[in-house]
Each structure stands twice: as structure tokens, then as C-alpha cells.
Design a protein around this motif. Structure first.
Motif, PDB file in Angstrom:
ATOM      1  N   ARG A  67       0.725  -1.179   0.114  1.00  0.00           N
ATOM      2  CA  ARG A  67       0.006   0.007  -0.136  1.00  0.00           C
ATOM      3  C   ARG A  67       0.906   1.179  -0.042  1.00  0.00           C
ATOM      4  O   ARG A  67       0.498   2.503  -0.315  1.00  0.00           O
ATOM      5  N   PHE A 111      -1.706   4.496  -0.737  1.00  0.00           N
ATOM      6  CA  PHE A 111      -2.770   4.424  -0.050  1.00  0.00           C
ATOM      7  C   PHE A 111      -2.165   4.519   1.402  1.00  0.00           C
ATOM      8  O   PHE A 111      -2.957   4.785   2.420  1.00  0.00           O
ATOM      9  N   PRO A 163      -2.129   8.770  -5.488  1.00  0.00           N
ATOM     10  CA  PRO A 163      -2.235   7.420  -6.109  1.00  0.00           C
ATOM     11  C   PRO A 163      -2.798   7.495  -7.698  1.00  0.00           C
ATOM     12  O   PRO A 163      -2.615   6.547  -8.445  1.00  0.00           O
ATOM     13  N   ALA A 164      -3.761   8.427  -7.679  1.00  0.00           N
ATOM     14  CA  ALA A 164      -4.328   8.543  -9.049  1.00  0.00           C
ATOM     15  C   ALA A 164      -3.373   8.878 -10.253  1.00  0.00           C
ATOM     16  O   ALA A 164      -3.566   8.553 -11.420  1.00  0.00           O
ATOM     17  N   ILE A 176      -0.665   3.113 -11.655  1.00  0.00           N
ATOM     18  CA  ILE A 176      -0.486   1.589 -11.385  1.00  0.00           C
ATOM     19  C   ILE A 176      -1.754   0.985 -11.348  1.00  0.00           C
ATOM     20  O   ILE A 176      -2.937   1.520 -11.548  1.00  0.00           O
ATOM     21  N   GLY A 177      -2.156  -0.353 -11.632  1.00  0.00           N
ATOM     22  CA  GLY A 177      -3.187  -0.978 -11.386  1.00  0.00           C
ATOM     23  C   GLY A 177      -3.325  -1.676 -10.215  1.00  0.00           C
ATOM     24  O   GLY A 177      -2.320  -2.186  -9.879  1.00  0.00           O
ATOM     25  N   MET A 178      -4.447  -1.808  -9.302  1.00  0.00           N
ATOM     26  CA  MET A 178      -4.210  -2.413  -8.290  1.00  0.00           C
ATOM     27  C   MET A 178      -5.422  -3.497  -8.271  1.00  0.00           C
ATOM     28  O   MET A 178      -6.806  -3.261  -8.746  1.00  0.00           O
ATOM     29  N   PHE A 202     -13.722   2.259 -16.558  1.00  0.00           N
ATOM     30  CA  PHE A 202     -13.704   3.340 -15.747  1.00  0.00           C
ATOM     31  C   PHE A 202     -12.323   3.986 -15.665  1.00  0.00           C
ATOM     32  O   PHE A 202     -12.284   5.320 -15.637  1.00  0.00           O
ATOM     33  N   GLY A 203     -11.199   3.113 -15.640  1.00  0.00           N
ATOM     34  CA  GLY A 203     -10.014   3.960 -15.514  1.00  0.00           C
ATOM     35  C   GLY A 203      -9.912   4.610 -16.807  1.00  0.00           C
ATOM     36  O   GLY A 203      -8.940   5.636 -16.901  1.00  0.00           O
ATOM     37  N   LYS A 205     -11.876   5.978 -18.975  1.00  0.00           N
ATOM     38  CA  LYS A 205     -12.565   7.278 -18.884  1.00  0.00           C
ATOM     39  C   LYS A 205     -11.934   8.319 -18.088  1.00  0.00           C
ATOM     40  O   LYS A 205     -11.804   9.469 -18.602  1.00  0.00           O
ATOM     41  N   ASN A 206     -11.389   7.963 -17.223  1.00  0.00           N
ATOM     42  CA  ASN A 206     -10.574   8.933 -15.904  1.00  0.00           C
ATOM     43  C   ASN A 206      -9.698   9.671 -16.975  1.00  0.00           C
ATOM     44  O   ASN A 206      -9.029  10.885 -16.481  1.00  0.00           O
ATOM     45  N   ALA A 224      -8.002  -3.416 -13.887  1.00  0.00           N
ATOM     46  CA  ALA A 224      -6.477  -2.894 -13.575  1.00  0.00           C
ATOM     47  C   ALA A 224      -5.738  -2.877 -14.672  1.00  0.00           C
ATOM     48  O   ALA A 224      -4.859  -1.920 -14.745  1.00  0.00           O
ATOM     49  N   ILE A 248      -5.703  -0.183 -18.251  1.00  0.00           N
ATOM     50  CA  ILE A 248      -5.306   1.174 -18.210  1.00  0.00           C
ATOM     51  C   ILE A 248      -3.942   1.229 -18.513  1.00  0.00           C
ATOM     52  O   ILE A 248      -2.916   2.201 -18.611  1.00  0.00           O
TER      53      ILE A 248
END
Lengths: 365, 528
Positions: free
Chosen positions: A48, A53, A73-74, A78-80, A99-100, A102-103, A148, A151
Motif C-alpha cells: 500500500r 494508500f 495514487p491516481a 498503477i493497476g491494483m 472506468f480507468g 474514462k478518467n 486494473a 489502463i
């Protein structure tokens, strides 16, 4: 080798409690690296910290040459993958995977293509428009992995991703993870407490205990040449016996309690009479039936009970010294040795490991 | 919210004329039996109501969970419904039924020549409040029973412990934390209610009545004295709150059932009594409301004040032609309050659960204060604070909304915190690691995941808002009169067909809201 993740003197504190005093390690680009240890050893904490995190109380974390200590973190790319999947339950599988993307404000066609590609890769394309709660645990974990990976992160982090699955699925999914990681060549840090799982997937493993790295090495190195008693007992099964060093005219041997003498050729500098701890794995013991107690140079023992498991037969025997040891033998077509039978045991000297009396250092070269 | 309260505290210890610190009002309160007796009265009422509610509600919840009862869903709905109207409406209806000129009183007197006991005073208050408040116990305890694993019952049966013995040695102790929580809730509500004693008490004064009288009363008002009584009330309720905390912490344990209790069929005789008990309790507590519905369709005199033989829709006509504004007020004021409550509750619960630090923990504790403060006190404190030239809010819709938000928010925050705590942190982290910022994560992930639970909670809040009386009665003006206040003012003047019609409309609102709730809530579990 080119190292991608570099950790220097990492320290983690929770209030006054020091969870990780000082850890340094390097992980190569494309490597499958596992943090292995019992619960509370600090492996998830370290993961983490890499993910961003957890706060970092000391030391430096690098991705390549970039110091990431204070990076959001964003923004770490990384893919988690989480133990409980952490799938968004109100979004369909496709939206979860996208989701990732789109961000990152990618064009819609790219998002669609990329999401589809990874759903295909993880074989969840047919569930694309379902809500995740309708999926099984294994399928959910596939969604989490696809999400994950979609992206295309620089680093893939996995926190006990298989521990919520049943035994059979766990084996199946670890093959999937290994294969995908190989194919994509993505640098992966994997956390688990399951040593078999760690050995099955990893290029290298760091064994951790009480916030410290005990040993880093390939699965084979760790199993066959553990650096200390903790690693020897944590990975695989082993019998711990006490013995003393006996030197005579340049030859070195181990003296066991009942007089059995085992010549050794691979020990470091030792003194005659020094007490040592010997780790003998169950398959490193050989049963000698004909040399029954008293005759010849061997450990004398009595069979307490046996367990037939198909491929192998396990014997629990009691030595003359009162210690109990386990022996694993390939199952024979002959009868299983009956309980109460006296037997003799010899040890495969080149395979066993010898430690200082406190178990902290290996004496094997 | 803190500001109004501090105003009250200050007023309570400051002399009206000299403006100096003084304990005059406190002394005044304790020196005259007329005043301090109200406090004793209040506690007598609250404690007895608490006991009766537990004694009635617990067995009901037990039977409801353990045995097959016909029409379970309807029964539950009816039980909840019976708690969902302002107690004073119940009091009013009971007077119409059992009062001196009550329908049943007259009927029994003329048929059996027997005069039923007087329902005015202490007994009447008890009757009204217990029938209103036992559903709280029912809801809490049946919630707790749902969490008892069937294997616990089976294993106790295995060791030879069944029936009543099991109920008292196993089931009851397991439900104890919930029973304590529920009885505190009943206690607080009974203590804070002033509509009932005002209607049916007939001289049996409780302290909210005194506060109200001191404030609005016909014989000389004294705001400072009202404040002093409020402070005394808060201190005492706080004491009870802490006692309950202490008791339930000592008994606390967490349970979650893998296999919840399986309902079984009772023996024919038992079955009969179970149904008799369950439906009997519900019938008694719903009787007043049903009677009001009946009355609302009766013909009335031209002024709408006297009931005549025969049936008509006249009451409704009058209501809709004259009082449409009241209905619209209710929807408008409660609606705005509800939206504010939801938004605030989401934000506060997010801060409390996800961004825990000293300030946020403080906000959390502060927001719980209204939980133990009687509605009348909230009303008083708002008036005293905002009756100034800088923020002249008194008489506006804003002050009504503020009071409703304050009154309701602790409950909504509690339930939002509970919902949010069940969403694993790793969901937020997953969103973050996928490049979503904190705000985006909250808006796109966290809030949508909470929405189902929040919506269910919102409907419950809505129901309590539209039936709120104790602070609105102090705060309303002609322009901001809500349904409940309108009913109260009419009923206070005597029997009235329009009041019956309005209560029927209010009840209709409630039933529709409850049905909506059942549709949206996943497990149908209701928390107030």
C-alpha cells in the motif's frame, strides 16, 4: 538487470508502533515479484506504500528514476487488484473495465476498443453488460484484473487476490494470472500468505516477518537454501532436529542425539562441538527397513501412524530422542509400514540445511 | 445549531431585567411544586411508557420472528403505520372514542350501564403514548432477532432449553442491547411529546407543556424561564442517554446470522393466541386512526364543527378549498428540509467514515446533540436566537426548515454512517488507483453505492417530517402552517370534521411513503 521499482530504507509507523523499520529492495522491469509472509508481517503495508494508500514515514520509493513518495495514487499509473475485488457494484462489467480509461479522457472509440480487448483477454466478454453481483467470485476477480490492466499501468499490484476463492478456483486463477503477466510482461508486485501460491507464480519472492525482509530469492533458492530457520519453516514442511558439529581430521559431520553421524561437505566454518539446528524436509529422509534399530549408522525410530495420499505416503515417526518427525515417501506397491514398527532412517546430506543454534544464520555454503 | 443552544443556556442563567448572571429561574423552577412536579410527571409518563412498550413490543417481535403469522407483510406495515402519526391525533381520537362523551363510553353506558374508567390524565397519556411507541420496540427487537443465528436456538434446544426458558435465558439477553436502545428511544419521545398531555392530560402537566405555556401561554410569557426549564430537561435526558450508552456497551456483542431463524407453525391453540395477540395489539393501536377516517366522511354542520348523521365529502371540500396552502406548505417545507438533510448527511458521514480526524469526529458528536433534545427546546432555541434584527428568521419557512433539519439529521447521519461503513475502503482506493480524484470518486462511486440505503432512509425521514409537531407548533406562522400544525390548532378547539379529513390526508401520505419504502428497501428493514 534493469530495476524498475526501487525502495530505499522504507519506514512505516502507526503512531508509536513501527510496522516496517527499514526495507530496501529492487524489482526488475517485467518481473513477477511476491511479498510473502504471515499475517501482520507488513507485506500489505509495504504494497500500500507502493500504491500510495499508506503514508511513508521514511525512505524513498522510485518508479524508474522518478521519486513517487508524494505522488497522488491516481497519478502513479498503477493497476491494483484487491482481496475483496473492490468491483463497483452499481456499474456493469464493461463500465467497470472502462472506468480507468474514462478518467484519462480518452476518445470513446479507444475506450470501447481497449475495454473490449481486456474483457476478451480475461474471457469475461460475454458478461459485459451484466452487473457484477450476478458473477461468481472467480469471474469477479477476472473483472478486477481486466479493470486494473485496461489502463496499461506501469506496475500491477495485487493484494492477496486469490484468498477469497475456493481451493480449486485459486489454482485455476493463479495459472491465469501467471500467464497474463507473462504475456503482457508487466512489472507485478503480489502479496500473499500462501507459500505454495507464491512459489507457483513468482519470479522472485521476498519472505517477510515482523516488518523485515528475511530473504529474497527465486522459489527454488528459498526452498532449497533458506537463509534462516524462519524461511525454512515458513516455506514448505520441514522437520527441525538438533545436532552437534563433529570434526575429525578435516572431515565435518553432524552428530544426532542417538549417535547417528552424518558426514557433511558443504558447511561453512564451524567448530567441533558446536550446537546446531538442522532442517530436514520430509522428503529428505529415507526409510531403511532392513537396518532395524541398533544395526548400522542410522536414526532409529518407531512408526506412530501413516497417511496414504495416493502419490505419496506420509509417516509420522518417533525418534529414540522422543522427537517426532514426518517422512514423505513415494507410495510403494508393497504394504504400508504398520504402526509400531521399528525402522531406521538416513538423511540426504546434500539437501538438508544447517543453522546456528538460534536459527538466525545458515551454515550451508 | 450550536449557536441557538448556547443562547438558550445563556438565557436560562441571565436575569431578564438586569441582564446579569442569575440562577433565579432555576430556583423558581425547583421552589414551586407546580413546576417541578411537571418534571416528575414527565418522568413517570416516560418510564412507564418505556416499560409498557417493551412489554408489548418484545413478545410481538418474538412471535413475529419465530412463528408463521398470516399476512406478515401487512401486519408489519400496520404496526409501523400505527406509530406514524403524531401522538396528539391519537389522543384526540381516543377522546372521541373513550372520552366523557365518547362513542364507546356512551355505548357501554347505555347497554351495560357501566361507566368506563376516566381516560383523562395519566392513564390516557399512557394509553396514547404506548400504542404509538411500542412499534419502535418491535422494529428494534425484530431487527436484533433477525441477526440471531438459528443454530443458537437449535443448540440451546439440543441442551434441553426450549420455550419460555429459552426465551428468557437465550433470546432475551441476545436482544438486550436493542431493547435498551429502543426503550431509550421510547423514553425520549414520550418525554418530549407535548401534544398528548396537552390534549388528554387535563391538568396532568408535563414539562414540555410548561415550556410551551411559558412561551406562548395566555397567562404571561417568560422566555428566560422557558429556557431554564429546557436546560434542566436537556441535562436530565443527557443523563439517561449516557446511562443507556453505558449499559449497552456492557452488553454489546456483534452478531450476524448465517442462517436466520426459521419460522415455524405453532400448534392450533397457540396459533390462535398468536394471531389474537398480534392483530389485537395492532387493532387497538390503529383504532383511533380508523375512527378518524370514518369521521372524516361524516356529514358536518355548516361550520364543519358538529358531526351530523349521514355521510358526505363536505369536510374534504372544505379542506381543499380553504387549506390547499397547508398541504402545499407541508410538501414544500418538508421537501426542502429533506433534501438538505440528505446532502448534509452524506457529506458528514463521508467525512466521519472516510476522513476521520479530530474536527470531523467533533462534527459527528455535535450532530448527535439534537438526538437528546426535545423538539420544543429546539423550537425555543431557534426563536430566541433568530428573533433579532440581523437574522430575522422567525415566522419564515426557513426557520421551520432549519428546525426540521436539526431535529432529523442525527438519525439520517447514523444510518448514512452505517451504510458507508459497509462499503469497503478498497472500493474508493480502486477508483483512485484508476485515476479518479477524491471528488469524482465520491460522486461517481460512493454516493451511487449508498443511494439505495439513503433513499429508504429518506422516505422514513419524510414520514417523520410531515408528522413533526413539537417544534413546528412554536415556529409556524400563518404562511408556513403545515398539515400537522393545522390539525393541532383545529383539534385544540374541539371536534372538527376538517381536522379528521386532514389527518386522513396525512395518513394517506404516510401509507404511500411506506409502500414506496417497501419497494425500494432491499430487506424491508426499517430503522427510525
Amino acid at each position: 538487470m534493469e530495476y524498475w521499482i526501487k525502495i530505499r530504507n522504507a519506514m512505516k509507523k502507526y503512531g508509536d508502533f513501527v510496522a516496517i523499520p527499514d526495507i530496501s529492495l529492487d524489482i526488475a522491469r517485467g518481473e513477477f515479484f511476491t511479498l510473502l509472509g504471515p499475517s501482520g508481517c507488513g507485506k500489505t503495508t509495504l504494497l500500500r506504500m507502493i500504491a500510495g494508500f499508506n503514508t511513508i514515514e521514511g525512505g524513498e520509493f522510485y518508479f524508474g528514476d522518478r521519486l513517487i513518495n508524494d505522488l497522488d495514487p491516481a497519478k502513479r499509473n498503477i493497476g491494483m487488484v484487491f482481496q475483496n475485488y473492490a468491483i463497483f457494484p452499481h456499474l456493469t462489467v464493461r463500465k467497470n473495465v472502462a472506468f480507468g480509461l474514462k478518467n484519462r479522457k480518452l476518445p470513446p472509440q479507444t475506450i470501447e476498443a481497449q475495454a473490449t480487448k481486456f474483457m476478451k483477454l480475461m474471457k469475461i466478454e460475454e458478461y459485459a453488460d451484466r452487473l457484477p453481483e450476478k458473477l461468481s467470485g472467480g469471474q469477479q476477480q477476472r473483472v478486477a484484473l481486466a479493470r486494473a490492466l485496461a489502463i496499461e499501468p506501469e506496475v500491477l499490484l495485487m493484494d492477496e487476490p486469490l484468498s477469497n476463492l475456493d481451493a480449486k478456483l485459486r489454482v485455476e486463477m493463479r495459472e491465469v494470472i501467471k500467464e497474463i503477466q507473462n504475456r503482457l510482461g508487466i512489472t507485478t508486485v503480489y502479496v500473499t500468505h500462501d507459500q505454495e501460491e507464491a512459489m507457483a507464480v513468482s519470479d522472485r519472492i521476498a519472505v517477510m516477518d515482523r516488518g523485515l525482509i528475511q530473504q529474497i530469492g527465486s522459489p527454488k533458492e528459498l526452498y532449497q537454501r533458506p537463509a534462516n530457520l524462519f524461511v525454512a519453516t515458513f516455506l514448505g514442511r520441514t522437520n527441525i532436529m538438533s545436532a552437534t558439529i563433529h570434526t575429525d581430521n578435516g572431515t565435518v559431520g553432524l552428530n544426532f542425539a542417538d549417535g547417528y553421524n552424518l558426514p557433511m561437505t558443504n558447511l561453512k566454518e564451524v567448530e567441533s562441538g558446536q550446537s546446531v539446528v538442522v532442517s530436514v524436509r520430509p522428503e529428505e529422509l529415507v526409510i531403511k527397513e532392513e537396518e532395524v534399530a541398533g544395526k548400522g549408522n542410522c536414526l532409529r525410530a518407531t512408526v506412530v501412524y501413516s497417511t496414504f495420499l495416493g502419490l505419496n505416503t506420509h509417516y509420522i515417526v518417533e525418534l529414540d530422542s522422543g522427537e517426532r518427525v514426518e517422512i514423505i515417501q513415494e507410495s510403494q506397491i508393497d504394504d504400508i509400514i504398520e504402526n509400531g514398527t521399528f525402522i531406521g532412517l538416513t538423511i540426504k546430506a546434500e539437501k538438508i540445511n544447517v543453522f546456528t543454534e538460534d536459527g538466525s544464520t545458515s551454515l550451508v555454503r | 445549531m450550536v449557536y441557538p443552544l448556547s443562547t438558550v443556556v445563556r438565557q436560562s442563567v441571565v436575569d431578564e431585567t438586569t441582564g446579569r448572571f442569575s440562577l433565579r429561574y432555576m430556583r423558581q423552577f425547583f421552589s414551586q411544586p407546580y413546576y417541578y412536579r411537571t418534571l416528575i410527571n414527565s418522568f413517570k409518563v416516560a418510564i412507564t411508557t418505556g416499560i409498557i412498550a417493551v412489554v408489548v413490543g418484545t413478545p410481538l417481535a418474538y412471535l413475529y420472528t419465530m412463528y408463521d403469522i398470516r399476512g406478515r407483510k401487512t401486519l408489519q406495515l400496520l404496526i409501523i403505520l400505527s406509530s406514524m402519526s403524531a401522538p396528539f391525533i391519537g389522543a384526540y381520537a381516543w377522546i372521541l372514542l373513550l372520552g366523557r362523551a365518547g362513542t364507546i363510553t356512551k355505548f357501554i353506558q347505555s347497554t351495560f350501564g357501566y361507566t368506563i374508567p376516566n381516560i383523562y390524565g395519566f392513564n390516557g397519556i399512557l394509553l396514547v403514548l404506548s400504542t404509538k411507541l411500542f412499534p419502535l420496540v418491535f422494529l428494534y427487537v425484530s431487527g436484533a432477532l433477525r441477526n440471531i443465528d438459528n443454530s443458537l436456538l437449535e443448540s440451546s434446544a439440543n441442551m434441553g432449553c426450549t420455550g419460555f426458558k429459552r426465551f428468557f435465558t437465550v433470546v432475551l439477553p441476545l436482544c438486550m442491547p436493542s431493547i435498551l436502545a429502543a426503550s431509550l428511544m421510547v423514553f425520549m419521545r414520550a418525554l418530549a411529546d407535548f401534544g398528548t398531555p396537552l390534549m388528554i392530560g387535563e391538568g396532568y402537566m408535563t414539562f414540555p407543556v410548561i415550556i410551551y405555556n411559558q412561551y406562548i401561554g395566555e397567562v404571561g410569557t417568560n422566555q428566560n424561564f422557558a429556557s431554564a426549564i429546557s436546560v434542566i430537561a436537556i441535562i436530565i435526558t443527557l443523563g439517561f442517554f449516557l446511562l443507556q450508552r453505558y449499559l449497552s456497551n456492557r452488553h454489546s456483542f456483534s452478531m450476524s446470522a448465517m442462517h436466520s431463524i426459521e419460522r415455524k407453525k405453532a400448534s392450533p391453540v397457540g396459533n390462535f393466541f398468536i394471531h389474537l395477540y398480534a392483530y389485537g395489539v395492532v387493532a387497538i393501536s390503529l383504532l383511533p386512526q380508523v375512527y378518524l377516517i370514518y369521521l372524516s366522511f361524516r356529514k358536518t354542520s355548516s361550520a364543519g364543527i358538529v358531526f351530523l348523521e349521514g355521510y358526505s365529502l363536505k369536510s374534504y371540500q372544505q379542506v381543499f378549498s380553504n387549506m390547499g396552502g397547508t398541504i402545499w406548505n407541508t410538501i414544500r417545507i418538508c421537501g426542502v428540509a429533506l433534501i438538505i438533510i440528505i446532502v448534509l448527511a452524506i457529506l458528514i458521514s463521508y467525512l466521519v467514515v472516510r476522513r476521520r480526524n479530530f474536527t470531523n469526529a467533533l462534527i459527528d458528536s455535535l450532530s448527535m446533540i439534537p438526538y437528546i433534545i426535545p423538539g420544543a427546546v429546539v423550537g425555543i432555541s431557534l426563536i430566541t436566537s433568530f428573533n433579532n434584527p440581523y437574522l430575522p428568521l422567525v415566522g419564515t419557512a426557513t426557520i421551520m426548515i432549519v428546525s426540521m433539519v436539526i431535529r432529523r439529521i442525527p438519525y439520517t447521519i447514523r444510518s448514512s454512517v452505517a451504510i458507508l461503513s459497509q462499503i469497503p475502503l478498497s472500493i474508493d482506493e480502486a477508483a483512485e488507483s484508476l485515476g479518479a480524484g477524491k471528488v469524482k470518486t465520491l460522486v461517481q462511486i460512493t454516493v451511487p453505492m449508498m443511494l439505495n440505503g439513503i433513499f429508504a432512509g429518506a422516505i422514513m425521514s419524510w414520514v417523520t417530517l410531515i408528522t413533526e409537531l413539537s417544534s413546528s407548533i412554536l415556529l409556524y406562522s400563518f404562511r408556513t402552517q403545515t398539515l400537522n400544525v393545522a390539525i393541532y390548532t383545529m383539534v385544540a378547539k374541539g371536534a372538527d370534521g376538517r381536522a379528521c379529513a386532514l389527518s386522513t390526508i396525512l395518513m394517506l401520505f404516510t401509507v404511500v411513503s411506506l409502500l414506496l419504502f417497501n419497494k425500494f428497501s432491499k430487506d424491508g428493514e426499517i430503522m427510525l
